[in-house]
Design an enzyme around this catalytic site. Structure first.
Site, PDB file in Angstrom:
ATOM      1  CB  THR A 126       4.001  -0.348  -4.754  1.00 38.70           C
ATOM      2  OG1 THR A 126       2.670  -0.912  -4.962  1.00 38.70           O
ATOM      3  CG2 THR A 126       4.351  -0.965  -3.278  1.00 38.70           C
ATOM      4  CG  ASP A 127      -0.909   1.264  -6.014  1.00 40.32           C
ATOM      5  OD1 ASP A 127      -0.286   0.232  -5.866  1.00 40.32           O
ATOM      6  OD2 ASP A 127      -1.753   1.515  -7.028  1.00 40.32           O
ATOM      7  CE1 TYR A 151       6.338  -5.604  -3.161  1.00 37.77           C
ATOM      8  CE2 TYR A 151       3.848  -4.937  -3.513  1.00 37.77           C
ATOM      9  CZ  TYR A 151       5.307  -5.059  -3.800  1.00 37.77           C
ATOM     10  OH  TYR A 151       5.725  -4.191  -5.085  1.00 37.77           O
ATOM     11  CB  ALA A 153       4.868  -4.040   5.732  1.00 43.11           C
ATOM     12  CE  LYS A 155       8.763  -1.520  -3.147  1.00 46.25           C
ATOM     13  NZ  LYS A 155       9.884  -1.919  -4.124  1.00 46.25           N
TER      14      LYS A 155
END
Ligand code: NAD
Ligand code: TYD
Length: 337
Positions: A126-127, A151, A153, A155
């Site tokens: 994710t960006d 979330y 962190a 990813k």
């Protein structure tokens, strides 16, 4: 022909991806491993459950022996990891679950990819791993990773593990970092489907903070075609940003939803902000556009209408997902906000 383990293929993006592959590239085999959490829904795949090249397996990506068994049984050559706990607000109330699936689960998949010497491992990231932007600039693949929510962190941690497995054991990987997706089959905890569902039911629309947070919206089919291009064309070890070139403030999006549904602006209710809320995300997608000849083809104006109309026309799907547990979730997330 590829033999692909798609994880999280009953969720929003995963199910759109499975549908796209089976419709447009039906000679590829998809083994779809999904735990069917609250976000997984086999109704998303109703027309594809009997497809000869689609095998659905209910299971957890943290279960390494199961993953290895599936690789052997179906002679799989690729993993595309869509499975995740994906909602920032939930990560603030329950971070541990996010470590479990997003980090430990990715580790189990990487170990299987390494031990079975798979041809490719694609991590759907994710960006949000890049953190937050001010009013100027865009994320490139060189932007330092600086996540702000539990979330993002998790990813980011998973992305680092993927790169470490590439460097240490030669796992052939790609990482894709996309902006906010929208479109059919998205669970109504995320901004767009939540606002559509509330507006359809004449319920208040809870806008966090001043409503001027900016996201770069990507129609889900455009994301799916980008992942397909990465699978077909990308050299291993490369990271690609994927964006829709559709930057919008939340209030702008919400107003478009209200206008399309003919509902009054008085439904908007400003509520307490999300802790640590990232102000703006924007993607520089030049790398994938130039190197892999992909580009987004759905404008926000077209995509938002398609999306709203899909939810209106698929009321039974929506009614099904907002029954039961969803009511408890909504109550706990929004009651005291
Ligand atoms: P989603 O929450 O709709 O779906 C996630 C799917 O993963 C569900 O089907 C769920 O049952 C499954 N799952 C969860 N834990 C699992 C486990 N331990 N084992 C097996 N399956 C499990 O998510 P989504 O919006 O489709 O996102 C897919 C991927 O794309 C995620 O990795 C997410 O981080 C990433 N992403 C999403 C967006 C977005 O806007 N939705 C943006 C950027 C990146
Ligand atoms: P969301 O869909 O949760 O995606 P993300 O936080 O991963 O970008 O939220 C998109 C934007 O909408 C974000 O700025 C938070 C905001 N938002 C609201 O204002 N109200 C809501 O009820 C939700 C779910 C989100």
């Amino acid at each position: 022909m590829r033999k692909i383990l798609v994880t999280g293929g009953a969720g929003f993006i995963g199910s759109n991806f499975v549908q796209m592959v089976l419709s447009e590239h039906p000679d590829n085999l998809i083994v779809n491993l999904d735990k069917l959490t609250y976000a997984g829904n086999l109704k998303n795949l109703a027309e594809f459950m009997e497809h000869p090249n689609h095998k659905f397996i209910k299971g957890d990506i943290c279960d390494g022996p199961l993953v290895e068994k599936l690789i052997d049984e179906y002679q799989l050559d690729t993993i595309i990891n869509f499975a995740a706990e994906s909602h920032v607000d939930r990560s603030i109330t329950e971070p541990k679950l996010f470590i479990e699936t997003n980090v430990t689960g990715t580790l189990a998949l990487l170990e299987a990819a390494r031990d079975k010497n798979l041809e490719r491992f694609i991590q759907i990231s994710t960006d949000e791993v890049y953190g937050s932007l001010g009013s100027e600039g865009k994320f490139t693949e060189q932007t330092p990773v600086s996540p702000n929510s539990p979330y993002s962190a998790c990813k980011a941690g998973a992305d680092h593990l993927v790169q470490a497995f590439g460097r240490t054991w030669g796992v052939r990987y790609n990482i894709t970092r996309c902006s906010n997706n929208y479109g059919p089959y998205q669970f109504p905890e995320k901004l767009i489907p939540l606002m559509i569902n509330n507006a359809l039911n004449d319920k208040e629309l809870p806008v966090y903070g001043d409503g001027l947070y900016v996201r770069d919206w990507l129609y889900v089919n455009d994301h799916c075609t980008a992942v397909w291009q990465v699978l077909q064309k990308a050299p291993p070890g490369e990271i690609y940003n994927i964006g829709g070139c559709n930057e919008k403030a939340n209030l702008e999006v919400i107003n478009q939803i209200l206008d399309r549904l003919g509902k009054p602006k008085s439904l908007i209710k400003y509520v307490a902000d999300r802790p640590g809320h990232d102000r703006r995300y924007a993607i520089d997608a030049r790398k994938i556009i130039t190197e892999l000849e992909w580009r987004p083809v759905v404008s926000f104006e077209e995509g938002i209408i398609k999306t709203i109309d899909w939810y209106v026309q698929n009321q039974p799907w929506l009614d099904n997902v907002v029954s039961g547990e969803y009511q408890k979730y909504y109550e706990s997330m929004y009651k005291d906000r």
